[in-house]
Motif scaffolding. Structure first.
Motif, PDB file in Angstrom:
ATOM      1  N   ALA A  27       0.602  -1.093  -0.364  1.00 11.96           N
ATOM      2  CA  ALA A  27       0.031   0.027   0.013  1.00 11.96           C
ATOM      3  C   ALA A  27       1.032   1.419   0.235  1.00 11.96           C
ATOM      4  O   ALA A  27       0.712   2.614   0.796  1.00 11.96           O
ATOM      5  N   GLN A  32      -0.702   2.680  -4.377  1.00 15.47           N
ATOM      6  CA  GLN A  32      -1.035   3.811  -4.252  1.00 15.47           C
ATOM      7  C   GLN A  32      -1.832   4.393  -5.729  1.00 15.47           C
ATOM      8  O   GLN A  32      -2.567   5.335  -6.399  1.00 15.47           O
ATOM      9  N   LYS A  58      -0.981  -0.027   9.278  1.00 15.57           N
ATOM     10  CA  LYS A  58      -1.977   0.421   8.280  1.00 15.57           C
ATOM     11  C   LYS A  58      -3.613  -0.040   7.634  1.00 15.57           C
ATOM     12  O   LYS A  58      -3.964   0.188   7.027  1.00 15.57           O
ATOM     13  N   ILE A  63      -7.258   2.956   0.995  1.00 15.27           N
ATOM     14  CA  ILE A  63      -6.924   3.881  -0.323  1.00 15.27           C
ATOM     15  C   ILE A  63      -8.155   4.641  -1.227  1.00 15.27           C
ATOM     16  O   ILE A  63      -8.778   3.559  -1.729  1.00 15.27           O
TER      17      ILE A  63
END
Length: 91
Positions: A27, A32, A58, A63
């Motif tokens: 991530a 992203q 996270k 996202i």
């Protein structure tokens, strides 16, 4: 588990033809920004299920890509996945 080396276009075609689920491992910035752009370009973003990351800070965050939110999960989530899942490693 099958490991395949192919072009992104070939992989996208396989996802479309076989209705495969996509999981993004990583991530960070590549996961992203760069990889989502490829998913959009190859019209497979709708098959994206979630993100996995080793950073437990996270886990549970989201996202956002193209007005959709994708949860970041623990790599343990892989135990629930079947052979109809494509894992993109973003490193």
């Amino acid at each position: 588990m099958n490991i395949e080396c192919c072009s992104f276009g070939e992989m996208a075609e396989n996802i479309l033809q076989n209705n495969k689920k996509i999981i993004m491992f990583g991530a960070g910035v590549i996961g992203q920004i760069t990889t989502p752009e490829l998913l959009i370009r190859h019209k497979v973003l709708e098959y994206l299920d979630c993100y996995l990351d080793n950073d437990l800070k996270k886990w549970g965050d989201f996202i956002e890509i193209a007005n959709n939110r994708y949860i970041i999960r623990s790599p343990e989530y892989l135990k629930q996945c079947d052979e109809n899942t494509v894992i993109l490693i973003n490193i």
